[in-house]
Write a protein that holds these residues in place. Structure first.
Motif, PDB file in Angstrom:
ATOM      1  N   CYS A 179       0.994  -1.151   0.065  1.00 41.98           N
ATOM      2  CA  CYS A 179      -0.100   0.012  -0.062  1.00 41.98           C
ATOM      3  C   CYS A 179       0.842   1.259   0.016  1.00 41.98           C
ATOM      4  O   CYS A 179       1.859   1.363   0.667  1.00 41.98           O
ATOM      5  CB  CYS A 179      -0.846   0.014   1.175  1.00 41.98           C
ATOM      6  SG  CYS A 179      -1.718   1.493   1.405  1.00 41.98           S
ATOM      7  N   GLU A 194      -0.299   4.115   0.668  1.00 37.46           N
ATOM      8  CA  GLU A 194      -0.716   5.152   1.596  1.00 37.46           C
ATOM      9  C   GLU A 194       0.043   4.659   3.026  1.00 37.46           C
ATOM     10  O   GLU A 194       0.743   5.613   3.757  1.00 37.46           O
ATOM     11  CB  GLU A 194      -1.821   5.252   1.768  1.00 37.46           C
ATOM     12  CG  GLU A 194      -2.733   5.663   0.530  1.00 37.46           C
ATOM     13  CD  GLU A 194      -2.749   7.192   0.651  1.00 37.46           C
ATOM     14  OE1 GLU A 194      -2.328   7.766   1.606  1.00 37.46           O
ATOM     15  OE2 GLU A 194      -3.182   7.738  -0.581  1.00 37.46           O
ATOM     16  N   CYS A 195       0.113   3.432   3.415  1.00 40.85           N
ATOM     17  CA  CYS A 195       0.304   3.342   4.818  1.00 40.85           C
ATOM     18  C   CYS A 195       1.688   2.150   4.930  1.00 40.85           C
ATOM     19  O   CYS A 195       2.088   1.852   6.043  1.00 40.85           O
ATOM     20  CB  CYS A 195      -0.905   2.589   5.643  1.00 40.85           C
ATOM     21  SG  CYS A 195      -1.321   0.952   5.147  1.00 40.85           S
ATOM     22  N   TYR A 253       1.545  -0.942   4.204  1.00 38.53           N
ATOM     23  CA  TYR A 253       0.938  -2.173   4.493  1.00 38.53           C
ATOM     24  C   TYR A 253       1.403  -3.304   3.260  1.00 38.53           C
ATOM     25  O   TYR A 253       1.339  -3.091   2.062  1.00 38.53           O
ATOM     26  CB  TYR A 253      -0.324  -2.351   4.543  1.00 38.53           C
ATOM     27  CG  TYR A 253      -0.993  -3.736   4.848  1.00 38.53           C
ATOM     28  CD1 TYR A 253      -1.215  -4.461   6.014  1.00 38.53           C
ATOM     29  CD2 TYR A 253      -1.651  -4.257   3.645  1.00 38.53           C
ATOM     30  CE1 TYR A 253      -1.593  -5.693   6.144  1.00 38.53           C
ATOM     31  CE2 TYR A 253      -2.136  -5.473   3.849  1.00 38.53           C
ATOM     32  CZ  TYR A 253      -2.418  -6.257   5.148  1.00 38.53           C
ATOM     33  OH  TYR A 253      -2.806  -7.432   5.156  1.00 38.53           O
ATOM     34  N   CYS A 259      -6.359  -1.494   0.453  1.00 39.45           N
ATOM     35  CA  CYS A 259      -5.525  -2.227   1.557  1.00 39.45           C
ATOM     36  C   CYS A 259      -6.437  -2.721   2.504  1.00 39.45           C
ATOM     37  O   CYS A 259      -7.278  -1.733   3.052  1.00 39.45           O
ATOM     38  CB  CYS A 259      -4.636  -0.703   1.930  1.00 39.45           C
ATOM     39  SG  CYS A 259      -3.876  -1.247   3.547  1.00 39.45           S
ATOM     40  N   CYS A 283      -5.693   0.275   5.663  1.00 44.35           N
ATOM     41  CA  CYS A 283      -6.087   1.681   5.842  1.00 44.35           C
ATOM     42  C   CYS A 283      -7.180   1.953   5.026  1.00 44.35           C
ATOM     43  O   CYS A 283      -7.636   3.054   4.469  1.00 44.35           O
ATOM     44  CB  CYS A 283      -5.007   2.650   5.722  1.00 44.35           C
ATOM     45  SG  CYS A 283      -4.477   2.634   3.889  1.00 44.35           S
TER      46      CYS A 283
HETATM   47 ZN    ZN Z   1      -2.698   1.196   3.556  1.00 44.08          ZN
END
Ligand code: ZN
Ligand code: ADP
Ligand code: ZN
Length: 805
Positions: free
Chosen positions: A511, A513-514, A516, A551, A554
């Protein structure tokens, strides 16, 4: 008659010992028992029936006088399945690899006898016993299970006289493939006379085609259809008209039978080759079990040297055993060995079905095959008069078995060579540090082939620094320099081999964004993306799930693929070079039986311009039109937590570089790397084994690793982490008491991948030179650990481990 006792190694899980149990042999079985046969015996309180191997027979009661002994229930084999050599070898294996004897005996047992089979008895001549002859009736073969017990002894007697034979019918799990075939019922003259309507164009074409064939000969229908352009319906019509007869024939059980192998003659040797062959011949003559390290650069003609050494052993009436790593047991290698020795060759590798393996084993046993070539387990081939053992690519990690017994084929080769009084030849362009160090100390005799046979220089190797070039690369994994070199070959009609180093590497989903990463729910590893099945898969436990759209952590949609899979590179490459014909070779495209060799053959026939693949393309290939070898990612294995990471990288790069420029045309090698200054990569660039050896030996010396120290790895696993850790700390404590200050214990630590299939793994590594108490402690540990198996412990002791991850 006096009493007879059998010493039996029994197969009772969780209660293994390396001591045999003593059984009384009942009178009626006295003639049937023999050392090396399998028996059924009672075991334990419930007297349950278990299998075992007879390892000794005695007339006096060996131990425990006064104890009432159980009796041997049944003898399973009519002839011993383990030879005298095998019994000694299994003793040594158990001792050397910290294994249970029963497991060692089983590894020696021909695979076929582990598969499902039935036995028949074949009469080879009249038996002069009306009762037994009557059993056979009209046929010469009967089911052995139907043989009344009272005839058993008599049959064994006949067997020794060569009057009957026992035949094992292995039930092949792989259903044999039936293919359509046909033969002509009419001669060309007769065909001329059959009436065909001038409007029946297909039939006319069929008649014309059939006239070109031989009368009554069996033809496969598929190639005939291809050659004539006629369909299977046309052939059915011709059969109805009585022109030909159709049938189904079995696809060859010999996987190489239809390969049209042309016989080859020995080549005139170069002086270096000649020196190597002559040196080893002398030791075949003297029946001396000397070990040779044959270090020859890629393309120096090692295989020709092996072939001539083997031919010499055969000429002396002895047998030859040749080991190659599984992935270099290529059709090319087979063709070279079969081309020289023809039907004398038996092949043993995992691609064969149980039935094919059994056929090969039988040919060795009957002494029809006197040359055995195979991967690791072929080292146990039942040859009885070995004149030479050859081990190609001796540095390969696949020679070590990673389940009990954890043997290295090299050690077994040296043992068998002592038994048979014959030389061993270890060959490689990049010998393991262990072997080369032994050659330096004259433990092995060092032979070298420093030059390529064709007089060509080793190919020029250039590094592409991806820290710079990566930024401008048209796709992430292929730089402009690489792309232009491939284009150049396309224009010239030459071929390219591209290696994608997959060790410790995979395409995973992350991911943006985070951060993961999608992981396996059972193991501590990220899941690998597979485009062919559109799924995420775990390479350790096989867990499979859908490719995520968002994801899990998130819920962002910015989830994307990282890393490089061969499929992705193939797509990218095809996008850049739309007209290039690409063959991809990896675990996915080679899963089907025979796929590996089909792909290589297609590439050899120049049906493709580019061969893109994983490690499996790095070895043993000899294609004259390959002038470019590209390595897309040299570094991926460098950072693995294993002290051999650099050695493996150096070996792989040197091997793959050797695939270029093997014939008339000069070769070029391009290596993309993010670590151009690393010594393994620098020295692979120069293909400078000598400097690599010196550098790496210096490193091993400083940090105290093999070949300066021996290593033993102990691993404990449980379904809960604390228990695994506790066990390893207990062992470390005990070791601390028995080891001298010269030894070192590394760990205990969780393994690099701590959790697999919901089990937790802790390990420690012992480094030592000489520890008199260690062996006995470890043997005790092995036996004792069984008592904790019920609680869930699995304990592994690995001598000279090759894998630290
Ligand atoms: Zn994420
Ligand atoms: P290696 O296994 O050392 O990489 P190979 O055994 O594949 O090398 O040999 C490379 C090529 O040289 C092969 O095509 C082989 O047939 C050829 N060759 C080997 N020895 C000779 C020789 N003495 N004369 C001519 N050609 C040879
Ligand atoms: Zn898993």
């Amino acid at each position: 008659m006096s009493k007879l006792y059998a010493l039996v190694i029994v197969d009772v899980p969780a209660m293994q010992t390396n001591h045999p149990y003593t059984y009384l042999v009942p009178k009626q079985l006295h003639d049937q028992v023999a050392v090396g046969k399998r028996v059924i015996v009672g075991f334990g309180k419930g007297d349950r029936h278990v299998q075992g191997f007879i390892v000794d027979l005695r007339e006096d009661l060996p131990t425990q006088a006064g104890v009432t002994l159980k009796e041997v229930q049944e003898v399973l084999d009519l002839e011993p399945v383990i030879t005298q050599e095998g019994l000694q070898l299994s003793d040594w294996l158990a001792d050397h690899t910290f294994a249970f004897k029963i497991r060692c005996l089983q590894v020696l047992l021909p695979n076929a006898l582990k598969a499902a089979y039935s036995k028949t008895l074949k009469r080879l001549q009249p038996l002069d016993d009306p009762q037994i002859d009557e059993l056979f009736g009209q046929s010469d073969e009967i089911d052995l299970a139907q043989l009344p017990a009272q005839f058993q002894n008599q049959i064994i007697h006949y067997r020794h006289q060569g009057k009957v034979e026992i035949i094992y019918h292995v039930k092949d799990k792989v259903a044999k493939k039936q293919v359509p075939a046909f033969k002509l019922l009419l001669t060309p003259e007769q065909l001329d006379q059959v009436a065909v309507s001038p409007r029946a164009t297909k039939q006319l074409a069929m008649r014309d085609y059939l006239k070109t064939l031989e009368f009554a000969k069996l033809y496969l229908q598929k190639p005939a259809q291809e050659a004539s352009g006629l369909t299977s319906a046309d052939f059915r019509t011709a059969a109805k008209k009585g022109w030909l007869e159709q049938s189904q024939v079995e696809q060859y059980r010999d996987p190489y039978a239809d390969k049209n192998i042309t016989a080859t003659k020995p080549l005139e040797l170069t002086p270096d080759q000649n020196f190597a062959v002559k040196s080893v011949q002398a030791h075949i003559d003297q029946k001396d079990n000397r070990t040779f390290l044959l270090q020859g650069v890629t393309g120096s003609g090692k295989t020709e040297v092996y072939l001539q050494m083997m031919a010499y052993a055969l000429k002396q009436g002895r047998q030859a055993l040749m080991l190659v790593p599984e992935i270099s047991l290529t059709p090319q290698m087979m063709r070279r060995v079969k081309g020289r020795f023809g039907d004398l060759v038996a092949v043993m590798h995992s691609g064969l079905s149980a039935g094919e393996r059994y056929d090969e084993w039988r040919r060795i046993e009957r002494k029809e095959a006197r040359v055995v070539i195979g991967a690791r387990s072929a080292i146990f081939a039942p040859l009885d008069n070995i004149g030479i053992i050859i081990m190609d690519e001796e540095h390969e990690a696949s020679y070590k078995q990673d389940e009990m017994p954890r043997y290295h084929a090299r050690d077994v080769a040296l043992w068998r060579a002592r038994y048979h009084h014959c030389p061993v030849v270890l060959g490689s362009a990049t010998p393991s540090l262990e072997s080369r160090a032994r050659a330096m100390k004259n433990v092995y005799t060092w032979l070298t082939l420093p030059k390529r046979v064709n007089g060509q220089a080793l190919p020029k190797v250039e590094l592409i620094d991806m820290r710079n070039e990566g930024k401008y690369a048209p796709v992430p994994d292929i730089s402009n320099t690489m792309l232009n070199a491939i284009k150049d070959r396309l224009i010239k009609g030459e071929q390219t081999v591209l290696l994608l180093n997959r060790r410790g590497y995979s395409s995973f989903v992350m991911c943006r964004e985070c951060g993961y990463v999608l992981k396996c729910p059972n193991c501590d590893v990220s899941l690998t993306l597979h485009m062919d099945s559109h799924s995420m898969r775990c390479h350790y436990c096989g867990h499979e799930e859908a490719i995520p759209q968002t994801c899990d952590s998130c819920h962002s949609r910015k989830i994307r693929y990282y890393g490089t899979g061969t499929q992705k590179v193939e797509e990218q490459l095809q996008g850049l070079l739309p007209t290039a014909r690409i063959i991809r070779m990896d675990v996915d495209t080679t899963r089907k039986k025979g796929a590996h060799e089909r792909l290589l053959q297609a590439f050899g026939n120049k049906e493709a311009d580019i061969l893109l693949g994983t490690q499996m393309i790095a070895k043993g290939l000899d294609f004259p039109d390959v002038t470019l070898v590209g390595v897309l990612n040299a570094d991926t294995a460098l950072d693995l937590p294993d002290f051999r990471a650099s050695e493996r990288t150096f070996q792989l790069l040197t091997q793959v570089a050797g695939r270029a420029g093997r014939a008339q045309k000069a070769g070029q090698v391009l290596i993309q790397t993010y670590n151009p200054q690393h010594y393994a990569i620098q020295l692979a660039k120069g293909q400078d084994y000598e400097r690599y050896f010196q550098t790496e030996m210096g490193f091993r010396h400083r940090v105290g690793y093999p070949p300066y120290y021996y290593t033993i790895q102990i691993t404990a696993s449980y379904d809960n982490e604390a228990a695994a850790a506790k066990k390893m700390f207990t062992i470390a404590g005990e070791l601390g008491k028995i080891l001298s200050p010269q030894a070192q214990i590394l760990g205990p630590t969780p393994k690099a991948i701590m959790r697999i299939k919901n089990r937790y793994y802790y390990q420690l590594v012992i480094k030592y030179k000489h520890e008199p108490l260690l062996e006995d402690y470890l043997k005790g540990l092995l036996i004792q650990a069984q008592t904790e198996e019920k609680k869930g412990l699995k304990l592994v002791i690995d001598r000279d481990p090759l894998n630290f991850i």
